[in-house]
Design an enzyme around this catalytic site. Structure first.
Site, mmCIF file in Angstrom:
data_model
loop_
_atom_site.group_PDB
_atom_site.id
_atom_site.type_symbol
_atom_site.label_atom_id
_atom_site.label_comp_id
_atom_site.label_asym_id
_atom_site.label_seq_id
_atom_site.Cartn_x
_atom_site.Cartn_y
_atom_site.Cartn_z
ATOM 1 N N GLN A 287 5.250 33.261 27.368
ATOM 2 C CA GLN A 287 3.792 32.924 28.021
ATOM 3 C C GLN A 287 3.837 31.992 29.267
ATOM 4 O O GLN A 287 3.143 32.071 30.247
ATOM 5 C CB GLN A 287 3.085 31.958 26.748
ATOM 6 C CG GLN A 287 2.743 32.799 25.762
ATOM 7 C CD GLN A 287 2.210 31.966 24.479
ATOM 8 O OE1 GLN A 287 2.438 30.710 24.513
ATOM 9 N NE2 GLN A 287 1.667 32.438 23.548
ATOM 10 N N LYS B 207 17.013 35.725 34.384
ATOM 11 C CA LYS B 207 16.900 37.225 34.809
ATOM 12 C C LYS B 207 17.635 37.986 33.605
ATOM 13 O O LYS B 207 18.762 37.730 33.664
ATOM 14 C CB LYS B 207 17.538 37.306 36.260
ATOM 15 C CG LYS B 207 17.647 38.543 36.746
ATOM 16 C CD LYS B 207 18.074 38.796 38.006
ATOM 17 C CE LYS B 207 18.172 40.077 38.528
ATOM 18 N NZ LYS B 207 18.857 40.007 40.182
ATOM 19 N N ASP C 143 19.483 43.452 51.174
ATOM 20 C CA ASP C 143 18.165 43.749 50.684
ATOM 21 C C ASP C 143 17.192 42.410 50.665
ATOM 22 O O ASP C 143 16.516 42.021 49.750
ATOM 23 C CB ASP C 143 18.350 44.115 48.930
ATOM 24 C CG ASP C 143 17.192 44.601 48.330
ATOM 25 O OD1 ASP C 143 16.179 45.231 49.160
ATOM 26 O OD2 ASP C 143 16.906 44.657 47.130
#
Length: 533
Positions: A258, A273, A370
């Site tokens: 949440q 992650k 990247d």
């Protein structure tokens, strides 16, 4: 060069200009080529070991480079020293053969591999008698054959016996890897210029090892099996505890989802992650990110607090960034209004300083590969932090560029030479940074940019406006360009255009970029004009 009866390494394939061929007789072994066209060409080997094919240009009356055989850093002769193995697909390309250790661990930690490796356990052989054995290594380019002996009529079994009975023989292999293999090559002395292929290919190499070293390696395998049995027993007990904690974990995870975070026992907020099954990032990229981010520290790089790799579950624990990523702001009509020009300029400067640290000031010279708006995270004060180092690569020594067959990254941010040829360098990061600057200034994505009646992307549109002296029309419509910010806006636009120039030699380095962005407007304008001309 290396020939295993199937392919060249480096590859010298047939093409419209020349056809390579290999000659091996009892008297001589050599490589040559025959012309297949009207082009006059030669091979040149320079002092660094680089091989070039040159063609004669009758118009300019000079030799021009047609092919550079040195495709990546592992093609540099002896990069990893004696008994070292080079793998261009790894973050750190050099490692020691299994059973060997660096001659100088201190130099290896400084990315200097020239000292090579030594045996962890000395050989025990005298006059061809001893208890040595051989360790098989697969998917390799064979070592340099300066001190090698070849017999084309021997099989692998005879080759093994001949090497075993000669204490000076350090390794053996087939000369022809087709079918079940044939021919015998023996190496004497140190093994130099070995390369490993991650994607397969190459050949098997049998390296002489002390019997105790081989036993230790086999013993390690047995210990692993025993450990697995112990783990199985413990897992039964753990399963009972797991059931008891399932409900509690469910409640905590629901709250974490949440809020998008988790909270450590000391009250610190963190971001986790987690590598999902359908993620484009693999185990290699995940481990690469752990290795690199743990070795760098800078206020404009995201800080990793911990990691977990257990079976299929892989997680990284980062410091929590409450404002998420930059693309959530600059490409959103409502949230972009929260980014004043002053705040955008601070973000540009912060990203530039983080990239400068990676390229010049960190212990490892790191190419991010990247850099994009989605990988720029914003803390509570909207300060930028570069994240996601899964595709990053390190450069060592005087290395400035490398080549890969595995082009990865994000469309719209890739430099032309990287997208087309797999060539990446610090200048490819500079290109991505230039795209970022223009996106921050305009509030528009490069890859999704569309202008009625034109086929330009954002970069082409920016160049047109600049050439027509209408650069201020590029600016995001959410704020007005008044006199107080006009010079800074133009300066950033100039630097952004400079960074995205087609040829990498025309782009500045990050030290020059930081200098131009941070200098007064007249000096910066003079510097950017000098580069653009």
């Amino acid at each position: 060069m290396d020939w295993d009866s199937i392919q060249w390494n480096p590859e010298l394939k047939k093409n419209p200009v020349f056809e390579p061929f290999f000659v091996q007789t009892d008297e001589e072994v050599y490589y040559s080529f025959r012309s297949t066209g009207s082009v006059v060409s030669i091979l040149r080997l320079d002092s660094t070991g680089s091989v070039y094919r040159l063609s004669w240009n009758s118009r300019s009356l000079q030799w021009v480079v047609m092919i550079n055989v040195l495709k990546d850093q592992c093609n540099k002769y002896g990069l990893c020293g004696v008994h070292g193995v080079c793998n261009s697909d790894e973050t750190v390309p050099c490692k020691c053969l299994k059973g060997f250790v660096p001659n100088s661990p201190q130099n290896w930690s400084r990315v200097d591999w020239s000292g090579g490796c030594r045996r962890r356990t000395s050989l025990n052989c005298s006059n061809g008698v001893g208890d040595d054995g051989f360790q098989k290594f697969s998917f390799l380019k064979a070592p340099d054959t300066t001190f090698a002996w070849v017999n084309m009529s021997m099989g692998l079994g005879e080759c093994h016996i001949k090497c075993l009975n000669n204490c000076s023989c350090m390794a053996y292999a087939n000369t022809d890897v087709r079918g079940s293999g044939s021919g015998c090559v023996l190496w004497f002395g140190d093994l130099v210029d070995i390369r490993e292929f991650t994607a397969g290919g190459g050949q098997d190499l049998y390296v002489r090892m002390a019997a105790s070293e081989l036993e230790a390696q086999q013993g390690g395998s047995k210990k692993k099996k025993k450990r697995a049995a112990v783990v199985a027993s413990v897992s039964v007990v753990a399963g009972i505890l797991l059931v008891a904690s399932t409900v509690w974990c469910f409640i905590v995870r629901t709250r974490m989802r949440q809020r998008g975070i988790g909270i450590l026992p000391n009250g610190q907020e963190i971001a986790v992650k987690r590598l999902s099954g359908n993620s484009g990032q693999g185990l290699r990229e995940f481990k690469n990110e752990i290795v690199l981010i743990s070795k760098v520290q800078h206020r404009n790089l995201v800080k990793v607090l911990g990691c977990c790799i257990q079976r299929e579950e892989m997680m990284l624990v980062y410091e929590y960034m409450p404002n998420k990523s930059l693309d959530n702001f600059i490409f959103d009509k409502e949230r972009s209004q929260l980014l004043s020009w002053e705040k955008r300029f601070d973000i540009i400067i912060g990203i530039a300083q983080g990239l400068l640290y990676l390229h010049r000031d960190s212990r490892l010279r790191i190419i991010h590969r990247d850099l994009k708006a989605g990988n720029i995270l914003l803390d509570g004060e909207m300060k930028p932090k570069i994240s996601d180092f899964g595709l990053a690569r390190t450069f060592g020594g005087d290395e400035t560029e490398a080549n890969t067959r595995r082009v990865v990254g994000t469309y719209g941010y890739m430099s032309p030479e990287y997208a087309a040829e797999g060539l990446f360098s610090m200048k490819s990061d500079v290109f991505s940074f230039g795209v970022l600057i223009l996106e921050i200034v305009s509030g528009k994505r490069n890859k999704d940019f569309y202008l009625a009646g034109h086929d330009f992307n954002l970069l082409g549109h920016a160049w047109n406006l600049w050439n027509e002296d209408r650069a201020l029309e590029l600016v995001d419509e959410v704020f007005t360009v008044d006199v107080s910010i006009r010079s800074a806006v133009l300066r950033c636009t100039q630097v952004g255009l400079l960074c995205v120039q087609q040829h990498l030699d025309d782009r500045p380095t990050m030290p020059s970029v930081v200098m131009m962005l941070g200098s007064d407007s007249k000096f910066a304008a003079a510097q950017t004009t000098r580069f653009l001309l």
